[in-house]
Enzyme design. Structure first.
Site, PDB file in Angstrom:
ATOM      1  N   TYR A 195       0.824  -1.211   0.000  1.00 56.70           N
ATOM      2  CA  TYR A 195       0.000   0.000   0.000  1.00 56.70           C
ATOM      3  C   TYR A 195       0.859   1.262   0.000  1.00 56.70           C
ATOM      4  O   TYR A 195       0.731   2.117  -0.888  1.00 56.70           O
ATOM      5  CB  TYR A 195      -0.951   0.004   1.197  1.00 56.70           C
ATOM      6  CG  TYR A 195      -1.929   1.171   1.165  1.00 56.70           C
ATOM      7  CD1 TYR A 195      -2.967   1.189   0.237  1.00 56.70           C
ATOM      8  CD2 TYR A 195      -1.806   2.245   2.036  1.00 56.70           C
ATOM      9  CE1 TYR A 195      -3.863   2.245   0.189  1.00 56.70           C
ATOM     10  CE2 TYR A 195      -2.691   3.306   1.989  1.00 56.70           C
ATOM     11  CZ  TYR A 195      -3.715   3.300   1.062  1.00 56.70           C
ATOM     12  OH  TYR A 195      -4.597   4.369   1.013  1.00 56.70           O
ATOM     13  N   LYS A 199       1.510   4.180  -2.931  1.00 61.70           N
ATOM     14  CA  LYS A 199       1.152   5.580  -2.678  1.00 61.70           C
ATOM     15  C   LYS A 199       2.379   6.495  -2.723  1.00 61.70           C
ATOM     16  O   LYS A 199       2.287   7.646  -3.158  1.00 61.70           O
ATOM     17  CB  LYS A 199       0.420   5.702  -1.336  1.00 61.70           C
ATOM     18  CG  LYS A 199      -0.938   5.022  -1.304  1.00 61.70           C
ATOM     19  CD  LYS A 199      -1.895   5.610  -2.343  1.00 61.70           C
ATOM     20  CE  LYS A 199      -3.297   5.009  -2.228  1.00 61.70           C
ATOM     21  NZ  LYS A 199      -4.255   5.632  -3.171  1.00 61.70           N
TER      22      LYS A 199
END
Length: 335
Positions: A195, A199
């Site tokens: 994740y 990002k």
């Protein structure tokens, strides 16, 4: 190029595509300055990815209620969420068009953006790359299937949308692109797999794009949400459970603290209001050209990324501010 000779961000933006902007940009700027936020979003065409739920769904409704022509995109049509949004638009007389776009599909991205541009009568005013996904588990547990899916959704999906929408924006000499990242695009929580890497990548992509397009009349803003109670957590639980199921037992056992909760449903947002995100985006859209920020941290309590954003901007300028890239950097980072 010396700083004394550097054009301002407004000059760079308003100077972009002068021929294309001659008829429209001056009039738009005058109207914006005379009425400011009271204009709402009337006349703006806005395309949002991931509009079936969460920030995307709330945003589609919010921008349309402020007068925008909204293209709410989602994958796997037909689906109940699309029918609900169409019904709401009809009941409230909102200008919302649902378009099928799976951001992992080159073909659907190209076709969906083309459909929106045709309906808008030209370049989109605003592209909001909101669609994203999460999956927990240590990096070693993240097999290539999970890794490819995460990057294809959170990074390559945004890139596909940007490449589809930018040509018309460049020709028009105007446009806004919002990329929704996360405070975890600046900081790390162990055990959240790919994740943060995705990002972080989207943060870098967005900043680079901002420098490269500022003199073309296009502004880029990175929205950095903290935790909010949206469907991303439930979807993450399903994806994480699937990953855990197909992982080898010794690998799961090697990280007991980080794998025990894989697949558990949780609420990472507490009782915060997800409407914070669409409200913030709308406020930034309504800001005068040249005054919109590169990054905006959004959360009522936790914004630990803010000092990182500030230091990053300072060091970026320290490294390249006196170079030929300086005018682009100063134009983007001054707000």
């Amino acid at each position: 190029m010396s700083s004394s000779m550097s054009p301002s961000r407004r000059q760079l933006l308003l100077g972009a595509g002068a021929a294309a902007l001659a008829a429209s940009s001056v009039a738009g700027a005058a109207a914006q300055s005379s009425s400011g936020a009271a204009m709402g979003l009337a006349g703006k065409s806005i395309l949002i990815t991931g509009s079936s739920s969460g920030f995307g769904r709330l945003g589609a409704e919010h921008y349309a209620r402020l007068g925008a022509k909204v293209f709410a995109t989602m994958r796997n049509l037909p689906r109940p969420e699309a029918d609900e949004l169409r019904t709401l638009a009809e009941e409230e007389n909102l200008d919302i068009t649902v378009i099928e776009i799976d951001i992992t599909s080159d073909e659907q991205v190209e076709a969906g953006v083309a459909e929106a541009e045709a309906a808008a009568g030209g370049a989109l005013d605003v592209l909001i790359n909101n669609a994203g996904m999460a999956m927990s588990g240590p990096i070693e547990v993240q097999d290539l299937e999970a890794t490819k899916l995460m990057f294809d959704t959170n990074v390559f999906g945004a890139q596909r949308m940007i490449r589809a929408a930018l040509p018309a924006m460049r020709d028009a000499g105007r446009g806004q692109i919002f990329n929704v990242t996360s405070q975890l695009g600046r900081l790390i929580i162990p055990g959240l797999g790919q994740y943060s890497p995705t990002k972080f990548a989207l943060e870098a992509l967005s900043e680079q794009l901002a420098y490269e397009t500022v003199d073309k009349g296009i502004e880029v803003t990175i929205i950095q949400p903290g935790g909010y109670p949206t469907e991303i957590w439930q979807n993450a639980a399903v994806n994480s459970a699937d990953l855990k199921e197909r992982s080898r037992d010794p690998l799961i056992a090697a990280y007991p603290q980080l794998t025990a909760g894989m697949g558990d449903s949780g609420n990472g947002g507490g009782n915060t209001d997800p409407m914070d995100i669409p409200r913030t985006i709308a406020e930034i859209i309504m800001m005068p050209t040249g005054q919109r920020p590169l990054r905006k941290a959004v959360h009522p309590v936790a914004t630990p990324q803010v000092p990182i954003n500030e230091v990053s901007a300072e060091q970026q300028l320290a490294m390249l501010g006196a170079s030929g890239y300086g005018p682009w950097l100063r134009a983007v980072l001054k707000n």
